[in-house]
Design a protein around this motif. Structure first.
Motif, PDB file in Angstrom:
ATOM      1  N   LYS A  35       0.825  -1.207   0.000  1.00  0.00           N
ATOM      2  CA  LYS A  35       0.000   0.000   0.000  1.00  0.00           C
ATOM      3  C   LYS A  35       0.862   1.261   0.000  1.00  0.00           C
ATOM      4  O   LYS A  35       0.633   2.185  -0.787  1.00  0.00           O
ATOM      5  CB  LYS A  35      -0.921  -0.014   1.227  1.00  0.00           C
ATOM      6  N   LEU A  36       1.866   1.312   0.866  1.00  0.00           N
ATOM      7  CA  LEU A  36       2.722   2.496   0.973  1.00  0.00           C
ATOM      8  C   LEU A  36       3.472   2.772  -0.327  1.00  0.00           C
ATOM      9  O   LEU A  36       3.544   3.907  -0.790  1.00  0.00           O
ATOM     10  CB  LEU A  36       3.719   2.337   2.122  1.00  0.00           C
ATOM     11  N   TYR A  37       4.044   1.729  -0.915  1.00  0.00           N
ATOM     12  CA  TYR A  37       4.837   1.895  -2.140  1.00  0.00           C
ATOM     13  C   TYR A  37       3.984   1.843  -3.411  1.00  0.00           C
ATOM     14  O   TYR A  37       4.510   1.960  -4.507  1.00  0.00           O
ATOM     15  CB  TYR A  37       5.935   0.832  -2.208  1.00  0.00           C
ATOM     16  N   LYS A  38       2.669   1.624  -3.249  1.00  0.00           N
ATOM     17  CA  LYS A  38       1.734   1.552  -4.372  1.00  0.00           C
ATOM     18  C   LYS A  38       2.192   0.538  -5.416  1.00  0.00           C
ATOM     19  O   LYS A  38       2.278   0.826  -6.614  1.00  0.00           O
ATOM     20  CB  LYS A  38       1.546   2.930  -4.995  1.00  0.00           C
ATOM     21  N   VAL A  39       2.511  -0.649  -4.943  1.00  0.00           N
ATOM     22  CA  VAL A  39       2.978  -1.729  -5.806  1.00  0.00           C
ATOM     23  C   VAL A  39       1.757  -2.410  -6.433  1.00  0.00           C
ATOM     24  O   VAL A  39       0.886  -2.901  -5.728  1.00  0.00           O
ATOM     25  CB  VAL A  39       3.830  -2.749  -5.026  1.00  0.00           C
ATOM     26  N   THR A  40       1.727  -2.426  -7.751  1.00  0.00           N
ATOM     27  CA  THR A  40       0.621  -3.064  -8.465  1.00  0.00           C
ATOM     28  C   THR A  40       0.893  -4.565  -8.596  1.00  0.00           C
ATOM     29  O   THR A  40       2.052  -4.995  -8.538  1.00  0.00           O
ATOM     30  CB  THR A  40       0.450  -2.470  -9.871  1.00  0.00           C
ATOM     31  N   PRO A  41      -0.161  -5.355  -8.790  1.00  0.00           N
ATOM     32  CA  PRO A  41       0.051  -6.796  -8.987  1.00  0.00           C
ATOM     33  C   PRO A  41       0.955  -7.089 -10.196  1.00  0.00           C
ATOM     34  O   PRO A  41       1.751  -8.022 -10.157  1.00  0.00           O
ATOM     35  CB  PRO A  41      -1.365  -7.339  -9.213  1.00  0.00           C
ATOM     36  N   GLN A  42       0.843  -6.267 -11.235  1.00  0.00           N
ATOM     37  CA  GLN A  42       1.690  -6.460 -12.418  1.00  0.00           C
ATOM     38  C   GLN A  42       3.166  -6.239 -12.082  1.00  0.00           C
ATOM     39  O   GLN A  42       4.028  -7.005 -12.516  1.00  0.00           O
ATOM     40  CB  GLN A  42       1.284  -5.500 -13.559  1.00  0.00           C
ATOM     41  N   GLU A  43       3.460  -5.192 -11.322  1.00  0.00           N
ATOM     42  CA  GLU A  43       4.843  -4.929 -10.920  1.00  0.00           C
ATOM     43  C   GLU A  43       5.400  -6.083 -10.095  1.00  0.00           C
ATOM     44  O   GLU A  43       6.522  -6.537 -10.315  1.00  0.00           O
ATOM     45  CB  GLU A  43       4.935  -3.654 -10.068  1.00  0.00           C
ATOM     46  N   GLU A  44       4.595  -6.536  -9.150  1.00  0.00           N
ATOM     47  CA  GLU A  44       5.052  -7.607  -8.267  1.00  0.00           C
ATOM     48  C   GLU A  44       5.253  -8.905  -9.039  1.00  0.00           C
ATOM     49  O   GLU A  44       6.189  -9.656  -8.776  1.00  0.00           O
ATOM     50  CB  GLU A  44       4.048  -7.806  -7.131  1.00  0.00           C
ATOM     51  N   LYS A  45       4.392  -9.146 -10.016  1.00  0.00           N
ATOM     52  CA  LYS A  45       4.507 -10.364 -10.820  1.00  0.00           C
ATOM     53  C   LYS A  45       5.765 -10.334 -11.690  1.00  0.00           C
ATOM     54  O   LYS A  45       6.445 -11.343 -11.846  1.00  0.00           O
ATOM     55  CB  LYS A  45       3.261 -10.512 -11.701  1.00  0.00           C
ATOM     56  N   MET A  46       6.083  -9.173 -12.233  1.00  0.00           N
ATOM     57  CA  MET A  46       7.232  -9.049 -13.140  1.00  0.00           C
ATOM     58  C   MET A  46       8.573  -9.148 -12.416  1.00  0.00           C
ATOM     59  O   MET A  46       9.481  -9.821 -12.877  1.00  0.00           O
ATOM     60  CB  MET A  46       7.175  -7.725 -13.914  1.00  0.00           C
ATOM     61  N   GLY A  47       8.715  -8.427 -11.300  1.00  0.00           N
ATOM     62  CA  GLY A  47      10.028  -8.383 -10.661  1.00  0.00           C
ATOM     63  C   GLY A  47      10.041  -8.743  -9.196  1.00  0.00           C
ATOM     64  O   GLY A  47      11.101  -8.823  -8.586  1.00  0.00           O
ATOM     65  N   GLY A  48       8.890  -8.885  -8.600  1.00  0.00           N
ATOM     66  CA  GLY A  48       8.836  -9.185  -7.179  1.00  0.00           C
ATOM     67  C   GLY A  48       8.663  -7.926  -6.346  1.00  0.00           C
ATOM     68  O   GLY A  48       8.910  -6.808  -6.807  1.00  0.00           O
TER      69      GLY A  48
END
Length: 175
Positions: A147-160
């Motif tokens: 939430k704080l870093y506004k990490v999207t599911p796509q970002e997390e899927k691509m690089g963690g």
């Protein structure tokens, strides 16, 4: 039970991390750090994904100190500030610094030369249980971090998650 990492770009400088849980004196530690009796950054480990995140923040802080461009008054406060995805210093301290209610703390010490006495002094001041750095993920609040870093599911899927967090820390000055 501490973890030390030499800063390759700054020979002679080492970042040492010590993780404590079941801390019973966070208010006293915070006051000591603010008063200069503890010369280390005291970080809330709930907002950390991995120790690498702290090494990146410390490396950036040492670099900014070297070139005279720090945004805060001390190297330790600059480390805390560099963990934040925003340029708001007070918000960085609220999110990443320890509060009176915290029960865990990550101590970050940037040293030149022998730091054994400083480490012993800090260990003596912390009323808590020192644990291996491998326990950091167990103390992390991944939902709050996303939430704080506004990490999207796509970002997390691509690089963690770690890659996304470090990228946002590193690019906050240019965004």
């Amino acid at each position: 039970m501490h973890s030390s990492h030499p800063l390759e770009l700054f020979p002679g400088r080492t970042v040492t991390l010590m993780l404590f849980k079941c801390v019973r004196n966070p208010a006293e530690l915070r006051r000591s750090a603010m008063g200069g009796q503890i010369t280390a950054a005291l970080i809330n480990p709930r907002m950390l994904v991995d120790p690498f995140q702290v090494i990146v923040a410390a490396n950036k802080a040492v670099h900014l100190q070297t070139i005279g461009k720090m945004k805060t008054r001390s190297l330790n406060s600059e480390i805390i500030f560099n963990l934040s995805p925003t340029n708001n210093i007070s918000e960085a301290f609220k999110r990443f610094g320890i509060s009176d209610a915290d029960d865990s703390v990550l101590v970050v010490l940037v040293a030149t030369g022998d730091e054994s006495q400083t480490l012993a002094d800090i260990k003596e001041k912390v009323d808590g249980e020192q644990v291996p750095m491998e326990e950091l993920p167990m103390l992390s609040d991944v939902t709050q971090i996303r939430k704080l870093y506004k990490v999207t599911p796509q970002e997390e899927k691509m690089g963690g998650l770690l890659d996304s967090v470090v990228c946002k820390m590193a690019t906050k000055d240019v965004m």
